[in-house]
Design a protein around this motif. Structure first.
Motif, PDB file in Angstrom:
ATOM      1  N   ARG A  46      30.493  34.978  41.066  1.00  0.00           N
ATOM      2  CA  ARG A  46      31.865  35.203  40.604  1.00  0.00           C
ATOM      3  C   ARG A  46      31.872  35.874  39.234  1.00  0.00           C
ATOM      4  NH1 ARG A  46      36.506  35.005  43.780  1.00  0.00           N
ATOM      5  NH2 ARG A  46      36.135  33.490  45.457  1.00  0.00           N
ATOM      6  N   LEU A  47      31.028  35.394  38.324  1.00  0.00           N
ATOM      7  CA  LEU A  47      30.979  35.985  36.991  1.00  0.00           C
ATOM      8  C   LEU A  47      30.604  37.460  37.061  1.00  0.00           C
ATOM      9  CD1 LEU A  47      29.229  33.157  34.914  1.00  0.00           C
ATOM     10  CD2 LEU A  47      31.664  33.740  34.959  1.00  0.00           C
TER      11      LEU A  47
ATOM     12  N   TYR B  44      33.358  39.786  38.222  1.00  0.00           N
ATOM     13  CA  TYR B  44      34.417  40.140  37.289  1.00  0.00           C
ATOM     14  C   TYR B  44      33.938  41.131  36.224  1.00  0.00           C
ATOM     15  CZ  TYR B  44      37.038  36.211  39.212  1.00  0.00           C
ATOM     16  OH  TYR B  44      37.711  35.365  40.047  1.00  0.00           O
TER      17      TYR B  44
ATOM     18  N   ARG C 275      31.887  43.057  29.785  1.00  0.00           N
ATOM     19  CA  ARG C 275      33.275  42.803  30.140  1.00  0.00           C
ATOM     20  C   ARG C 275      34.121  43.033  28.906  1.00  0.00           C
ATOM     21  NH1 ARG C 275      36.850  37.429  30.751  1.00  0.00           N
ATOM     22  NH2 ARG C 275      36.134  37.333  28.590  1.00  0.00           N
TER      23      ARG C 275
ATOM     24  N   GLY D  96      37.614  30.957  43.216  1.00  0.00           N
ATOM     25  CA  GLY D  96      37.800  31.733  41.995  1.00  0.00           C
ATOM     26  C   GLY D  96      38.760  31.100  41.009  1.00  0.00           C
TER      27      GLY D  96
ATOM     28  N   LYS E  88      37.640  33.089  35.698  1.00  0.00           N
ATOM     29  CA  LYS E  88      37.743  34.103  34.646  1.00  0.00           C
ATOM     30  C   LYS E  88      37.751  33.462  33.262  1.00  0.00           C
ATOM     31  CE  LYS E  88      40.006  37.926  37.050  1.00  0.00           C
ATOM     32  NZ  LYS E  88      41.174  38.833  37.079  1.00  0.00           N
ATOM     33  N   LYS E  89      38.272  32.244  33.175  1.00  0.00           N
ATOM     34  CA  LYS E  89      38.352  31.572  31.874  1.00  0.00           C
ATOM     35  C   LYS E  89      36.977  31.171  31.360  1.00  0.00           C
ATOM     36  CE  LYS E  89      41.047  28.327  29.248  1.00  0.00           C
ATOM     37  NZ  LYS E  89      41.353  29.298  28.184  1.00  0.00           N
TER      38      LYS E  89
ATOM     39  N   ASP F  28      35.800  33.611  28.839  1.00  0.00           N
ATOM     40  CA  ASP F  28      36.589  33.485  27.602  1.00  0.00           C
ATOM     41  C   ASP F  28      36.066  32.339  26.741  1.00  0.00           C
ATOM     42  OD1 ASP F  28      38.217  35.560  28.461  1.00  0.00           O
ATOM     43  OD2 ASP F  28      39.691  34.220  29.383  1.00  0.00           O
TER      44      ASP F  28
END
Length: 439
Positions: free
Chosen positions: A194-195, A198, A220, A333, A337-338, A341
């Motif tokens: 997943r990482l 993205y 990214r 997922g 995405k966090k 961050d």
């Protein structure tokens, strides 16, 4: 990254005694801290200026006698896969056994240093007990007494000479090295995929310093990351007997090479002893840490579920109280995405440096409002504080009594530093030195 030495051998030949002798003989680096798991099977050791990681396989043996030969093969397989040098320990009082012969037959084919050691030789008068071991067809044979230290220093002087040189990382610059760690089947591969999914662009893939590992450099939003490969965990799939404690070897290698460690937990299983063990390694190595709770989509939830789960995890991982917790589903997922961050945030916190003037202004207020307790009926004076390094943030406090600082007061100071300067996701190290004297 430190070389790894593994101690292998049958049960009751003295592996743990030798481990403790080496660990304490030349000053172990790893310190015991309250709240960190004590059933440690590894130590970072400095022997005459050479630092290495020592692994004791003695704690990994099953109780079942009929599995013993299989277990010996698993120990040797671990050594073949992961260690840079192997100490094969045998029992001088018992003599050669079929298990010794089987292990020696496997080890002599390795393309790495193997040291054949006969233990329980209490002095020169007992050296004749080692003669039969030359029948293994290997030499030299080292005779030692781990309990009484006989021959151990001569052995270790030869061992450290044979260790490979420390290797440099292939990646440098401003890339953040990230490792995803955890027990089997918690979803590490799914999260990694997943990482990378993205990403803006995968820049390159190249060998890392771990044998056969491939590190992935990607970007990214203008930030560069190195995904530190955990190939060792995948390589273990060819080992028939899944021994959970062997994960420490892969975890240690990977943690050594990362800036931020992502410790994955299973939301359905909660925190296990193995999770706590890996978390303890991350804390002791001083790496940034994020707790990622996977499979959150499989949990029946109400408005209190997340808060209750976080409290329970904090209770089991008290020494990682500073680590942020994310609840995700690598499968769907959800919130993945966090993760990047938070990695960015923790990496910045690890590099944070506090200037001396504001640091001492706050420090004076903390000490004035809550002075340290008396030590041996004497007042403990804390004169000033300065930050000496980052990643992890490390501070030196000058005092008239370095030995008089109780752990609870040290914890108070750390809590005050977090309240004023955050340092979220990273451990804070405090060192106490006597005023006017260098360490």
């Amino acid at each position: 990254m430190n070389p790894i030495i593994a101690i292998v051998g049958r049960p009751n030949v003295g592996k743990s005694t030798l481990f403790n002798r080496i660990r304490g003989g030349k000053k172990a680096i790893v310190a015991d801290e309250p709240g960190v798991t004590r059933d440690r099977n590894y130590a970072e050791v400095d022997w005459e200026g050479r630092t290495f990681t020592l692994i004791d396989t003695g704690g990994f043996e099953p109780a079942s006698k009929d599995r013993m030969f299989k277990q010996m093969r698993e120990q040797c397989q671990l050594a073949m896969d992961e260690a840079d040098a192997i100490l094969f320990l045998m029992d001088g009082k018992e003599g050669i056994t079929p298990s010794d012969k089987e292990i020696a037959d496997i080890l002599r084919r390795l393309n790495k240093p193997v040291f054949y050691i006969v233990n329980k030789i209490d002095g020169p008068k007992h050296e004749e007990k080692t003669f039969e071991f030359y029948g293994l067809g290997v030499e030299p044979i080292y005779s030692i007494s781990a309990e009484h230290r006989y021959g151990v220093e001569e052995l270790m002087d030869d061992v450290v000479t044979a260790l490979p040189s420390s290797t440099e990382e292939r990646w440098d610059g401003d890339a953040t090295k990230v490792a995803v760690l955890g027990r089997p089947n918690v979803g590490k591969s799914s999260l990694i995929n997943r990482l990378l999914g993205y990403k803006r662009v995968i820049v390159d893939e190249a060998p890392g310093t771990t044998r056969d590992a491939i590190d992935t450099l990607f970007e990214r939003d203008g930030r560069r990351y190195v995904l530190v490969d955990t190939a060792g965990i995948r390589r273990k799939s060819r080992i028939s007997l899944r021994l959970e404690k062997y994960i420490i070897v892969e975890a240690l290698r990977t943690i050594d090479r990362c800036n931020v460690a992502v410790l994955m937990l299973d939301s359905k299983e909660g925190v296990t002893d193995q999770d706590a063990r890996i978390g303890g390694f991350i804390h002791e190595k001083g790496r940034g840490c994020i707790l990622v709770v996977n499979k959150w989509d499989l949990i029946e939830k109400d408005s209190q579920t997340m808060a209750e789960s976080e409290r329970e995890m904090r209770r089991h991982l008290k020494f990682l109280h500073y680590a942020p917790i994310l609840f995700i589903s690598a499968l769907t997922g959800q919130r993945v995405k966090k993760v990047l961050d938070v990695i960015d945030h923790v990496a910045e916190q690890a590099k944070k440096r506090i200037s001396t003037s504001p640091l001492n202004r706050y420090f004076g207020e903390w000490v004035e409002s809550h002075p340290p307790p008396l030590y041996r009926n004497r007042r403990v004076k804390l004169n000033y504080i300065t930050q000496v390094s980052t990643a992890p943030p490390t501070f030196v406090i000058y005092t008239n009594s370095p030995g008089g600082i109780h752990f609870s007061y040290e914890r108070y100071l750390v809590n005050q530093m977090r309240e004023h300067f955050s340092f979220e996701g990273v451990p804070i190290r405090l060192q106490f030195r006597k005023k006017g004297k260098e360490k």
